[in-house]
Write a protein that holds these residues in place. Structure first.
Motif, PDB file in Angstrom:
ATOM      1  N   PRO A 296       0.788  -1.242   0.000  1.00 54.85           N
ATOM      2  CA  PRO A 296       0.000   0.000   0.000  1.00 54.85           C
ATOM      3  C   PRO A 296       0.817   1.288   0.000  1.00 54.85           C
ATOM      4  CG  PRO A 296      -0.095  -1.061   2.149  1.00 54.85           C
ATOM      5  CD  PRO A 296       0.590  -2.013   1.231  1.00 54.85           C
ATOM      6  N   GLU A 297       2.129   1.196   0.237  1.00 48.27           N
ATOM      7  CA  GLU A 297       2.964   2.412   0.226  1.00 48.27           C
ATOM      8  C   GLU A 297       3.981   2.407  -0.917  1.00 48.27           C
ATOM      9  OE1 GLU A 297       4.512   2.504   4.201  1.00 48.27           O
ATOM     10  OE2 GLU A 297       2.485   2.661   5.018  1.00 48.27           O
ATOM     11  N   THR A 298       4.606   1.244  -1.174  1.00 46.31           N
ATOM     12  CA  THR A 298       5.604   1.186  -2.248  1.00 46.31           C
ATOM     13  C   THR A 298       4.981   0.783  -3.584  1.00 46.31           C
ATOM     14  OG1 THR A 298       6.104  -1.143  -1.824  1.00 46.31           O
ATOM     15  CG2 THR A 298       7.389   0.505  -0.598  1.00 46.31           C
ATOM     16  N   PHE A 299       3.803   0.174  -3.531  1.00 46.28           N
ATOM     17  CA  PHE A 299       3.070  -0.308  -4.710  1.00 46.28           C
ATOM     18  C   PHE A 299       3.835  -1.394  -5.476  1.00 46.28           C
ATOM     19  CE2 PHE A 299       1.521   3.932  -3.764  1.00 46.28           C
ATOM     20  CZ  PHE A 299       0.162   3.688  -3.641  1.00 46.28           C
ATOM     21  N   ILE A 300       4.732  -2.074  -4.774  1.00 45.47           N
ATOM     22  CA  ILE A 300       5.406  -3.225  -5.383  1.00 45.47           C
ATOM     23  C   ILE A 300       4.409  -4.378  -5.444  1.00 45.47           C
ATOM     24  CG2 ILE A 300       7.230  -4.962  -5.030  1.00 45.47           C
ATOM     25  CD1 ILE A 300       8.853  -2.650  -3.667  1.00 45.47           C
ATOM     26  N   PRO A 301       4.256  -5.039  -6.611  1.00 41.51           N
ATOM     27  CA  PRO A 301       3.292  -6.140  -6.727  1.00 41.51           C
ATOM     28  C   PRO A 301       3.565  -7.241  -5.707  1.00 41.51           C
ATOM     29  CG  PRO A 301       4.038  -5.468  -8.898  1.00 41.51           C
ATOM     30  CD  PRO A 301       4.892  -4.723  -7.899  1.00 41.51           C
ATOM     31  N   SER A 302       2.484  -7.877  -5.249  1.00 40.25           N
ATOM     32  CA  SER A 302       2.586  -8.890  -4.207  1.00 40.25           C
ATOM     33  C   SER A 302       1.833 -10.158  -4.624  1.00 40.25           C
ATOM     34  CB  SER A 302       2.015  -8.324  -2.891  1.00 40.25           C
ATOM     35  OG  SER A 302       1.994  -9.292  -1.877  1.00 40.25           O
ATOM     36  N   PRO A 303       2.358 -10.890  -5.618  1.00 43.76           N
ATOM     37  CA  PRO A 303       1.688 -12.144  -5.995  1.00 43.76           C
ATOM     38  C   PRO A 303       1.811 -13.158  -4.869  1.00 43.76           C
ATOM     39  CG  PRO A 303       3.797 -11.948  -7.115  1.00 43.76           C
ATOM     40  CD  PRO A 303       3.587 -10.654  -6.384  1.00 43.76           C
ATOM     41  N   GLY A 304       0.942 -14.164  -4.880  1.00 39.23           N
ATOM     42  CA  GLY A 304       0.990 -15.184  -3.835  1.00 39.23           C
ATOM     43  C   GLY A 304      -0.384 -15.775  -3.589  1.00 39.23           C
ATOM     44  N   THR A 305      -0.488 -16.557  -2.532  1.00 43.09           N
ATOM     45  CA  THR A 305      -1.734 -17.258  -2.213  1.00 43.09           C
ATOM     46  C   THR A 305      -2.580 -16.451  -1.224  1.00 43.09           C
ATOM     47  OG1 THR A 305      -0.639 -19.378  -2.538  1.00 43.09           O
ATOM     48  CG2 THR A 305      -2.710 -19.409  -1.318  1.00 43.09           C
ATOM     49  N   ILE A 306      -3.852 -16.297  -1.543  1.00 36.93           N
ATOM     50  CA  ILE A 306      -4.790 -15.618  -0.633  1.00 36.93           C
ATOM     51  C   ILE A 306      -5.221 -16.630   0.426  1.00 36.93           C
ATOM     52  CG2 ILE A 306      -7.068 -14.551  -0.448  1.00 36.93           C
ATOM     53  CD1 ILE A 306      -6.602 -13.350  -3.223  1.00 36.93           C
ATOM     54  N   THR A 307      -4.826 -16.376   1.671  1.00 40.73           N
ATOM     55  CA  THR A 307      -5.117 -17.335   2.747  1.00 40.73           C
ATOM     56  C   THR A 307      -6.489 -17.109   3.376  1.00 40.73           C
ATOM     57  OG1 THR A 307      -3.901 -15.880   4.267  1.00 40.73           O
ATOM     58  CG2 THR A 307      -2.690 -17.740   3.301  1.00 40.73           C
ATOM     59  N   HIS A 308      -6.911 -15.849   3.449  1.00 40.01           N
ATOM     60  CA  HIS A 308      -8.268 -15.522   3.918  1.00 40.01           C
ATOM     61  C   HIS A 308      -8.849 -14.467   2.988  1.00 40.01           C
ATOM     62  CE1 HIS A 308      -6.493 -17.082   7.706  1.00 40.01           C
ATOM     63  NE2 HIS A 308      -7.690 -17.615   7.827  1.00 40.01           N
ATOM     64  N   TYR A 309     -10.128 -14.639   2.643  1.00 36.77           N
ATOM     65  CA  TYR A 309     -10.780 -13.678   1.758  1.00 36.77           C
ATOM     66  C   TYR A 309     -12.233 -13.519   2.189  1.00 36.77           C
ATOM     67  CZ  TYR A 309     -12.685 -11.541  -2.487  1.00 36.77           C
ATOM     68  OH  TYR A 309     -13.313 -10.702  -3.370  1.00 36.77           O
ATOM     69  N   HIS A 310     -12.583 -12.291   2.534  1.00 37.81           N
ATOM     70  CA  HIS A 310     -13.971 -12.017   2.902  1.00 37.81           C
ATOM     71  C   HIS A 310     -14.390 -10.673   2.303  1.00 37.81           C
ATOM     72  CE1 HIS A 310     -17.703 -11.950   5.156  1.00 37.81           C
ATOM     73  NE2 HIS A 310     -17.434 -10.693   5.472  1.00 37.81           N
ATOM     74  N   PRO A 311     -15.149 -10.696   1.200  1.00 36.77           N
ATOM     75  CA  PRO A 311     -15.599  -9.431   0.606  1.00 36.77           C
ATOM     76  C   PRO A 311     -16.760  -8.852   1.394  1.00 36.77           C
ATOM     77  CG  PRO A 311     -16.455 -11.283  -0.652  1.00 36.77           C
ATOM     78  CD  PRO A 311     -15.600 -11.864   0.440  1.00 36.77           C
ATOM     79  N   PRO A 312     -16.911  -7.540   1.395  1.00 39.81           N
ATOM     80  CA  PRO A 312     -18.046  -6.926   2.094  1.00 39.81           C
ATOM     81  C   PRO A 312     -19.349  -7.177   1.350  1.00 39.81           C
ATOM     82  CG  PRO A 312     -16.815  -5.258   0.917  1.00 39.81           C
ATOM     83  CD  PRO A 312     -16.067  -6.542   0.748  1.00 39.81           C
ATOM     84  N   GLY A 313     -20.452  -6.948   2.031  1.00 36.42           N
ATOM     85  CA  GLY A 313     -21.769  -7.122   1.410  1.00 36.42           C
ATOM     86  C   GLY A 313     -22.739  -6.079   1.931  1.00 36.42           C
ATOM     87  N   GLY A 314     -24.018  -6.347   1.737  1.00 32.53           N
ATOM     88  CA  GLY A 314     -25.050  -5.420   2.197  1.00 32.53           C
ATOM     89  C   GLY A 314     -25.609  -4.577   1.065  1.00 32.53           C
ATOM     90  N   LEU A 315     -26.623  -3.808   1.381  1.00 36.55           N
ATOM     91  CA  LEU A 315     -27.309  -2.981   0.394  1.00 36.55           C
ATOM     92  C   LEU A 315     -26.343  -2.028  -0.306  1.00 36.55           C
ATOM     93  CD1 LEU A 315     -30.111  -2.102  -0.776  1.00 36.55           C
ATOM     94  CD2 LEU A 315     -30.149  -0.357   1.020  1.00 36.55           C
ATOM     95  N   GLY A 316     -26.405  -1.982  -1.632  1.00 34.50           N
ATOM     96  CA  GLY A 316     -25.607  -1.030  -2.398  1.00 34.50           C
ATOM     97  C   GLY A 316     -24.138  -1.360  -2.499  1.00 34.50           C
TER      98      GLY A 316
END
Length: 448
Positions: A345-365
């Protein structure tokens, strides 16, 4: 009219999944093509058929035209949706598909060609009545011409590659002592990136906003403008945050620019979805380019219009005339999109790899356009987009509140992501007030 029966999706990631969903809703069969690195991709799992078209390198898979045409012939696909990036603005690809009797879901090859050449695009826009940035009529041929045009336009000036994109081959000169060297740098960068060292010159606008107009045409003279998006928050000429509609425009300005763009597309007999991009400065619009494809940020337009742009693309490609007129289009509320990348988030160097936890937000809109899942491996070969968080509210303030809540809910572990950047931005008074231009984010990041 030819009703499309089977679409081959010549792309990957979230846009491939986005197109696949639209096809499924319309009862159209789907073919996913993929590289060996994308065997476990979500769109490959969900498509009716899939074909491996090559190794991980894009040049040998997603940009491999013979492999994609062969995949169409093997599967009997009668149309190709190119998504964005890769071959989406490749006129030769559109020509080859047409020669094989395959529908290209996009504009004509000629329209892609015209708008893909920055000088020809500017000339065409001017002829169609679209306001353009003052500058050279065509490519600059000599240093004498360079100095003369720069003097006429007024410093500072921007020197740009004719075949450019993504900020490559672009330099600023503040005065006559800088302009020759700046042009040489632009030419060298253009040659290295695009194999073409042609450059042209424009007036440099110091603090503009980036405003783009979404257009849709049926190729038969019917065309509409579907509102604007403000894409001014950029880093290295890459959009980070997009909103519709812009906090900077008045209703009068909107009505005028919509009418100008719609008429231009009617006169051009433009086919499909496209975006006319402007710099907006001191109440004036200046054309910079046209993207002859679906944009990454198209969901914010869908959220405020209620129109599915991929459905519309498929309809137009099937030969259907537009059934909506400019007066039929209404806008509801406000929408914002944040591009969440697998980057530090500060250097913007790409970070490929395995996503160990993933939870997208939800709700109205709340909408998340993403093709990742828990356990998914982000490959190092392509862009680093994890997904797009799009929120809608009845007003901009409601939209911002919903965005703050959604960012707090969003969990991506195992790789670095730009989520912390957006959590900082949503607290900033300038962002909350809608008071920013195309240089704002670079300055904000420089201060941190």
């Amino acid at each position: 009219m030819t009703m499309i029966k089977k679409v081959l999706i010549a792309n990957r990631g979230e846009i491939a999944l986005r197109v696949l969903r639209a096809c499924k809703e319309l009862g159209i069969a789907t073919v996913a093509v993929h590289s060996t690195a994308d065997t476990d991709a979500m769109h490959v799992r969900l498509a009716d058929e899939s074909v491996c078209i090559g190794p991980p390198q894009a040049s040998e898979s997603y940009l491999n035209i013979p492999s994609i045409v062969a995949a169409c012939e093997i599967t009997g696909a009668d149309a190709v949706h190119p998504g964005y990036g890769f071959l989406s603005e490749n006129a030769r690809f559109a020509d080859i598909l047409e020669a094989h009797g395959i529908i290209f879901i996009g504009p004509t090859a000629e329209q892609i060609r015209i708008m893909g050449d920055k000088i020809e695009a500017k000339r065409t826009a001017k002829a169609l009545g679209i306001p353009v940035v003052p500058g050279s009529e065509g490519a600059i041929r000599s240093n004498e011409e360079l100095l003369r045009v720069a003097e006429e336009v007024g410093y500072p000036v921007l020197i740009k590659a004719s075949a450019g994109g993504g900020g490559k081959g672009m330099t600023v000169a503040k005065g006559p002592d800088e302009v020759v060297q700046a042009a040489a740098r632009a030419r060298a960068e253009a040659k290295a990136n695009f194999g073409n060292d042609e450059v042209y010159l424009e007036r440099y606008l110091a603090t503009p906003r980036h405003i783009e107009i979404q257009v849709l045409g049926d190729g038969q003279g019917g065309a509409v403008a579907l509102g604007e998006r403000d894409c001014s928050l950029q880093r290295r000429h890459q959009k980070v945050w997009e909103e519709a509609r812009s906090p900077a425009l008045t209703e009068e300005q909107r009505t005028e620019i919509y009418a100008t763009c719609a008429k231009a597309m009617q006169d051009m007999k433009y086919r499909g979805a496209g975006t006319i991009e402007f710099l907006y400065d001191n109440g004036e619009f200046f054309f910079i380019e046209m993207n002859t494809r679906l944009q990454v940020e198209h969901p914010v337009t869908e959220m405020i219009t209620g129109l599915d742009l991929v459905h519309a693309q498929l309809s137009v490609a099937s030969g259907e005339p537009l059934t909506i007129r400019q007066d039929d289009i209404s806008f509801h509320g406000h929408a914002i999109e944040c591009r969440i990348n697998a980057e530090h988030p500060e250097t913007f160097i790409p970070s490929p790899g395995t996503i160990t936890h993933y939870h997208p937000p939800g709700g109205l809109g709340v909408r998340v356009d993403s093709a990742v899942y828990q356990g998914y491996k982000i490959p190092p070969y392509y862009d680093s987009l994890i997904g797009k968080l799009i929120v809608h509210g009845n007003s901009r303030s409601e939209c911002l509140m919903r965005l703050r809540r959604s960012l707090d809910e969003f969990v991506v572990d195992g790789v670095e992501s730009t989520l912390p950047l957006f959590r900082r931005l949503i607290q900033n008074p300038d962002i909350l007030a809608g008071n920013y231009d195309i240089h704002w984010l670079e300055k904000f990041l420089a201060k941190e």
